[in-house]
Every structure is written in structure tokens, then in C-alpha cells.
Write an enzyme that holds these catalytic residues in place. Structure first.
Site, PDB file in Angstrom:
ATOM      1  N   HIS A   1       0.843  -1.112  -0.003  1.00 47.18           N
ATOM      2  CA  HIS A   1       0.203   0.078  -0.026  1.00 47.18           C
ATOM      3  C   HIS A   1       0.757   1.117   0.026  1.00 47.18           C
ATOM      4  CE1 HIS A   1      -3.019   2.751   1.111  1.00 47.18           C
ATOM      5  NE2 HIS A   1      -3.867   2.074   0.681  1.00 47.18           N
TER       6      HIS A   1
ATOM      7  N   ASP B   1      -7.944  -5.294  -0.128  1.00 45.98           N
ATOM      8  CA  ASP B   1      -8.535  -6.352  -1.012  1.00 45.98           C
ATOM      9  C   ASP B   1      -8.148  -7.438  -0.889  1.00 45.98           C
ATOM     10  OD1 ASP B   1      -9.602  -3.963  -2.510  1.00 45.98           O
ATOM     11  OD2 ASP B   1      -7.862  -3.576  -3.319  1.00 45.98           O
TER      12      ASP B   1
HETATM   13  N1  ACO Z   1       4.213  -7.619  -4.780  1.00 48.36           N
HETATM   14  C1  ACO Z   1       5.742  -7.442  -4.801  1.00 48.36           C
HETATM   15  N2  ACO Z   1       6.394  -6.627  -4.603  1.00 48.36           N
HETATM   16  C2  ACO Z   1       5.843  -5.241  -4.200  1.00 48.36           C
HETATM   17  C3  ACO Z   1       4.280  -5.168  -4.197  1.00 48.36           C
HETATM   18  C4  ACO Z   1       3.527  -6.305  -4.291  1.00 48.36           C
HETATM   19  N3  ACO Z   1       2.259  -6.603  -4.526  1.00 48.36           N
HETATM   20  N4  ACO Z   1       4.114  -4.034  -4.002  1.00 48.36           N
HETATM   21  C5  ACO Z   1       5.189  -3.216  -3.785  1.00 48.36           C
HETATM   22  N5  ACO Z   1       6.117  -4.209  -4.011  1.00 48.36           N
HETATM   23  C6  ACO Z   1       7.766  -3.648  -4.168  1.00 48.36           C
HETATM   24  C7  ACO Z   1       7.841  -3.119  -5.246  1.00 48.36           C
HETATM   25  O1  ACO Z   1       8.661  -3.688  -6.200  1.00 48.36           O
HETATM   26  C8  ACO Z   1       8.886  -1.887  -4.783  1.00 48.36           C
HETATM   27  O2  ACO Z   1      10.156  -2.717  -4.373  1.00 48.36           O
HETATM   28  P1  ACO Z   1      11.567  -1.949  -4.452  1.00 48.36           P
HETATM   29  O3  ACO Z   1      11.743  -1.088  -3.517  1.00 48.36           O
HETATM   30  O4  ACO Z   1      12.774  -3.132  -4.398  1.00 48.36           O
HETATM   31  O5  ACO Z   1      11.685  -1.382  -6.061  1.00 48.36           O
HETATM   32  C9  ACO Z   1       8.547  -1.769  -3.192  1.00 48.36           C
HETATM   33  O6  ACO Z   1       7.627  -2.910  -2.862  1.00 48.36           O
HETATM   34  C10 ACO Z   1       7.811  -0.214  -3.172  1.00 48.36           C
HETATM   35  O7  ACO Z   1       6.497  -0.514  -4.203  1.00 48.36           O
HETATM   36  P2  ACO Z   1       5.770   0.945  -4.864  1.00 48.36           P
HETATM   37  O8  ACO Z   1       5.603   0.118  -6.084  1.00 48.36           O
HETATM   38  O9  ACO Z   1       7.040   1.825  -4.939  1.00 48.36           O
HETATM   39  O10 ACO Z   1       4.987   1.183  -3.980  1.00 48.36           O
HETATM   40  P3  ACO Z   1       3.795   1.931  -4.429  1.00 48.36           P
HETATM   41  O11 ACO Z   1       3.306   2.855  -3.150  1.00 48.36           O
HETATM   42  O12 ACO Z   1       3.984   2.917  -5.651  1.00 48.36           O
HETATM   43  O13 ACO Z   1       2.374   1.093  -4.601  1.00 48.36           O
HETATM   44  C11 ACO Z   1       0.675  -0.304  -4.625  1.00 48.36           C
HETATM   45  C12 ACO Z   1       1.418   0.808  -3.895  1.00 48.36           C
HETATM   46  C13 ACO Z   1       0.310   0.090  -6.109  1.00 48.36           C
HETATM   47  C14 ACO Z   1      -0.401  -0.710  -3.754  1.00 48.36           C
HETATM   48  C15 ACO Z   1       1.645  -1.712  -4.844  1.00 48.36           C
HETATM   49  O14 ACO Z   1       1.974  -2.111  -3.469  1.00 48.36           O
HETATM   50  C16 ACO Z   1       0.974  -2.960  -5.558  1.00 48.36           C
HETATM   51  O15 ACO Z   1       1.036  -2.777  -6.689  1.00 48.36           O
HETATM   52  N6  ACO Z   1       0.350  -3.823  -4.996  1.00 48.36           N
HETATM   53  C17 ACO Z   1      -0.560  -4.728  -5.759  1.00 48.36           C
HETATM   54  C18 ACO Z   1      -1.951  -4.233  -6.086  1.00 48.36           C
HETATM   55  C19 ACO Z   1      -2.875  -4.015  -4.908  1.00 48.36           C
HETATM   56  O16 ACO Z   1      -3.170  -4.862  -4.032  1.00 48.36           O
HETATM   57  N7  ACO Z   1      -3.418  -2.731  -5.182  1.00 48.36           N
HETATM   58  C20 ACO Z   1      -4.643  -2.477  -4.150  1.00 48.36           C
HETATM   59  C21 ACO Z   1      -4.083  -1.346  -3.211  1.00 48.36           C
HETATM   60  S1  ACO Z   1      -5.195  -0.959  -1.888  1.00 48.36           S
HETATM   61  C22 ACO Z   1      -6.399   0.047  -2.552  1.00 48.36           C
HETATM   62  O17 ACO Z   1      -6.148   0.946  -3.626  1.00 48.36           O
HETATM   63  C23 ACO Z   1      -7.951  -0.027  -2.209  1.00 48.36           C
END
Ligand code: ACO
Length: 440
Positions: free
Chosen positions: A311, A368
Site C-alpha cells: 500500500h 483487497d
Molecule cells: N508484490 C511484490 N512487490 C511489491 C508489491 C507487491 N504487491 N507492492 C510493492 N512491491 C515492492 C515494489 O516492487 C517496490 O520494491 P523496490 O523498492 O525493491 O523497487 C516496493 O515494494 C515499493 O513498491 P512501490 O510500487 O514503489 O509502491 P507504491 O506505493 O507505488 O504502490 C501499490 C502501492 C500500487 C498498492 C503496490 O503495492 C501494488 O502494486 N500492490 C498490488 C496491487 C494492490 O493490491 N492494489 C490495491 C491497493 S489498496 C487499494 O487501492 C484499495
């Protein structure tokens, strides 16, 4: 008019030989921000912050989140209290009006929702023209946008009474549209809303009642739906709310503004994740190797991500996910449902919580992760999961829209850093360009 955050100190920015003093403002829960609103005027510089990860677009009195501590409060009240004690309609009132309703305010608000629950009859025919298999989120955003053509314009210039009525209308009708879209998709006659039913009972009845098999409204399903809607009702400046504030800042009609929120929510990185989680769990179940998918999620060369994990704001367990996980386990146990996807979800969570990749990045189940399993158990079809999220988020979007229009907000118009071709790079191309003999 919104209560402004207080200036508590100053930040000094040294840049290109200049020193600029910028105010530091502080919210009521101690959140601090450097106010850069005069930066460009005084230095000619702007800031860059992709995804606005470090940028506040506004001050707001609606929702407070502390992502490190796992705190979520609507209008100051913890989400756990709200989920345990009040109804979704009370929470909608709280978000939109700022306090929980008194008895008479609750009756008035419920009546307003009831009196505005019917969809304009001419709009009903629109459902006949979507292709079979159209995703209900696309139907929902289209229908909400179309409301602008059927109901009086509502924008910043509208009178307070009409705003009140239109906000209730959009909160109430979206539920009717969602249920109609579902009934159409399964080829059953639509079921109209009823004034004698509460908000969530009405929705369940419109979804599941049929001329050949009357729906018996289950109080437990109504309670659960209230809880699920409450925990999704607002989440401050998330992607869809930001879309609502951005479109609304152009003084677009309320319905077009809310339709933008629905569109943003449909994305799998946002509200669409609840459907994506189930699809992913099913894929993992078919493969049988949970560890392989954990490895894939950690592999930087693999685009695979664990849906329902991570998140932007929460770097600890999402408090909403904690509520859903407990409700999900209790409901499945009480209903005698043995869903193998829940076992897989538990295994993923157990592994991830021991794994430094997830722990170091603060990646925990988000709201979710377990909702889809619970919706499935309640008989909600998978392509309706994100629609359920949209229904629940309506009061939040409406509250933010109302706050914004009352706040002399500037039109949302960020800047950019241009990295394209320069004039000298293109001058030869322009000089040598042979225009066609005939410009059509
Ligand atoms: N699985 C694996 N790795 C992940 C995940 C994941 N679900 N989420 C984040 N990471 C990793 C990234 O690769 C990144 O790694 P790094 O630092 O080595 O590059 C680090 O964690 C930070 O991730 P970001 O993408 O920079 O985080 P951001 O805040 O931009 O994204 C998001 C947040 C979009 C929710 C992301 O965690 C994701 O894609 N999750 C999966 C989709 C999801 O569940 N969305 C629902 C969110 S809740 C909502 O909207 C109601």
C-alpha cells in the site's frame, strides 16, 4: 470554509545561490508539511514528485490515516468503532456532514436516500445496449456520467439544498445501477429499490430477488455488507478520490466527477485489486506451488506482483484488512464454507510475514486481500467485487467533492519537466519537410 493547518516552523531551502524561507504547517494530528505554494514565484523553480508520493494536494478534515501505526479514522472516529457500532448510512452521513447523525437527522437522511433511489426510467434502456460480458465497472462509470444528462446540473454554483439532494441521489442511485447491471448480465428481470428496506438490505434484495425465488434477506449478510461498506467508505487522497478532486476542481458536473472516480477505481492497482486477488489465488491453486509465486513476486525481472499486498500509505497491517480477515474467517466457519482459496491466502500471508523482502518494504495484506473471498462466500459474483467497492466509496467521494467546492480550491493543474526535443534539434527536420501537394 476549511480550517487551515497552522504554521508551526520554517524550512530553509538553499538553491542556486538563493535562500528561501518556506513555512512548515502542521495538521491536528501532528502531520507536518513544507508549504511550497510560493516557491515558483520566489525562485522560478518547481518540485517534482511522481505519483505525488510526498505531496499533499489539500488540507482535509474528513479522514486521518497513520500508515506506520495502522490507524484509520473518519472524522476523528476509529474505523474499528464504526465497523462495530454503526450502519453504513450513519457513516455516509458522518463523512458528508462531519458528525454522526442524531435520530432525526438519520431519518431525514435515510428518507432522502430512499426518495432518490429510483433510476430515471429512460436510463433503464441503456442497459440493453452494452455488449454481453461488458464489465460492470465500465457500465457503472458510463451510467453515472449519463446521469448528468438526466438530472439537473450540480456544480459549485448549485444551491445548498440541491447539492444535498444530488449528493443523496448519486449515493443512492449508484446502488440501483449496480444491481440493474448485474441482473441484466444474467438475463433476469431487474428488481426495483424498496422504501421499506435499509440501504444494504435493499441492495442485496435488488441483486438476488427473483420472480421465481423470492430472496430471504439474511440479517447476517446485511450486517456484513454494512461492515464491508463502512471500511471502504473513505481513504483520504487515494487515486480515485484524487481523480474526483481533480475533475471537480474544473467545476465539472458532480455526476461526471464521480464517474471519473469510478473509472480510476476500476484499475487493478486500486479497487480492481479485489477481483485480481481472486483470479491470482485461483491461478496459484491450479499451479499448486505457493512458494514459486512468492519467488516471482520478489524477482525484479518478473512483472508479477502479489495482488492485495502493499500500500502507498500503510507500511504495516492495513487496519481494514484486519477487520475483513476476521469477518471472513468467522463467516466462512459459521456458514460451513470451506474455501481452499482462504487456505492459500493464509499460506501466502504466513510466508510473506516471515520473509525479509516483504517485511523490509512494509508489504502487508491490504483491504483487497480478503474481501474477494468474503464476497464469494456471500454469493457476490467476481465481476461485481470492484463495483461493491465503488458503492461503498461513494460517500467518501461525495464528501471530498463537497469539501473541495466549499474551499475556494484552485483548478488542479500540476506542472512538468519537459524532456522532449529542443527547437534546435528539430529545426532541420522542419526546414527539410516536404508538404504534400494537397492537404486533405
Ligand atoms: N508484490 C511484490 N512487490 C511489491 C508489491 C507487491 N504487491 N507492492 C510493492 N512491491 C515492492 C515494489 O516492487 C517496490 O520494491 P523496490 O523498492 O525493491 O523497487 C516496493 O515494494 C515499493 O513498491 P512501490 O510500487 O514503489 O509502491 P507504491 O506505493 O507505488 O504502490 C501499490 C502501492 C500500487 C498498492 C503496490 O503495492 C501494488 O502494486 N500492490 C498490488 C496491487 C494492490 O493490491 N492494489 C490495491 C491497493 S489498496 C487499494 O487501492 C484499495
Amino acid at each position: 470554509m476549511m480550517k487551515k493547518a497552522k504554521k508551526t516552523s520554517e524550512a530553509i531551502l538553499k538553491v542556486e545561490g538563493k535562500e528561501v524561507v518556506l513555512p512548515v504547517i502542521c495538521g491536528t494530528e501532528g502531520e507536518k508539511a513544507v508549504d511550497i505554494s510560493t516557491l515558483r514565484k520566489s525562485t522560478g523553480l518547481i518540485t517534482i514528485d511522481p505519483g505525488f508520493a510526498n505531496t499533499a494536494n489539500c488540507c482535509s478534515q474528513i479522514t486521518y490515516i497513520d500508515g506506520e501505526k495502522g490507524i484509520l479514522r473518519y472524522r476523528g472516529i476509529p474505523i474499528t468503532e464504526l465497523a462495530a457500532k454503526v450502519s453504513f448510512v450513519d457513516v455516509a452521513y458522518l463523512l458528508v456532514h462531519g458528525t454522526l447523525p442524531t435520530e432525526s437527522e438519520r431519518i431525514d437522511f435515510s428518507n432522502l436516500l430512499n426518495y432518490n433511489s429510483l433510476l430515471h426510467e429512460d436510463m433503464r434502456h441503456f442497459f440493453d445496449h452494452f455488449p454481453k460480458g461488458a464489465h460492470p465497472m465500465h457500465i457503472l462509470s458510463t451510467m453515472v456520467n449519463a446521469m448528468a444528462a438526466f438530472y439537473p446540473t450540480v456544480d459549485v454554483t448549485t444551491t445548498a439544498r440541491n447539492i444535498e439532494r444530488s449528493c443523496a441521489r448519486v449515493i443512492s442511485i449508484v446502488r440501483t445501477i449496480a444491481a440493474f447491471a448485474y441482473k441484466k448480465s444474467i438475463g433476469e428481470p431487474i428488481v426495483y429499490p424498496r422504501h421499506d428496506l435499509s440501504y444494504c438490505a435493499n441492495f442485496l434484495n435488488m441483486m438476488f430477488d427473483s420472480p421465481v425465488k423470492p430472496y430471504r434477506i439474511s440479517p447476517e449478510a446485511v450486517r456484513l455488507l454494512n461492515v464491508l461498506f463502512i471500511i471502504h467508505a473513505d481513504h483520504e487522497q487515494n487515486c480515485s478520490t484524487t481523480a474526483v478532486r481533480a475533475i471537480g476542481s474544473a467545476q465539472a458536473n458532480l455526476y461526471s466527477t464521480i464517474a471519473a472516480g469510478v473509472s480510476a477505481l476500476s484499475g487493478p492497482l486500486h479497487g480492481g485489486a479485489n477481483q485480481a486477488v481472486i483470479e491470482q489465488l485461483r491461478m496459484i491453486q491450479a499451479d499448486g506451488d505457493v512458494a514459486k509465486f512468492i519467488r516471482k513476486a520478489k524477482d525484479k525481472n518478473d512483472p508479477f506482483r502479489l495482488m492485495g499486498f502493499g500500500h502507498r500509505v500503510y507500511k504495516t497491517y492495513d487496519p481494514r484488512a484486519e477487520i475483513v480477515r476476521k469477518e471472513c474467517e468467522n463467516y466462512l466457519a459459521a456458514s460451513g464454507i470451506n474455501d481452499p482459496l482462504l487456505d492459500i491466502a493464509h499460506r501466502i500471508e504466513d510466508i510473506a510475514r516471515q520473509d525479509s523482502y516483504f517485511v523490509d518494504r512494509g508489504l502487508y495484506p491490504n483491504v483487497d486481500f480478503y474481501t474477494g473471498i468474503l464476497y464469494r462466500a456471500m454469493g457476490i459474483p467476481e465481476n461485481m467485487f470492484t463495483v461493491m467497492f465503488a458503492l461503498a466509496r461513494l460517500p467518501g467521494w461525495v464528501a471530498h467533492w463537497r469539501e473541495m467546492i466549499g474551499d475556494e480550491t484552485k483548478i488542479v493543474r500540476p506542472r512538468q519537466i519537459y524532456t522532449g526535443r529542443t527547437l534546435s534539434e528539430v529545426s532541420a527536420e522542419v526546414a527539410d519537410f516536404e508538404p504534400p501537394a494537397l492537404i486533405i
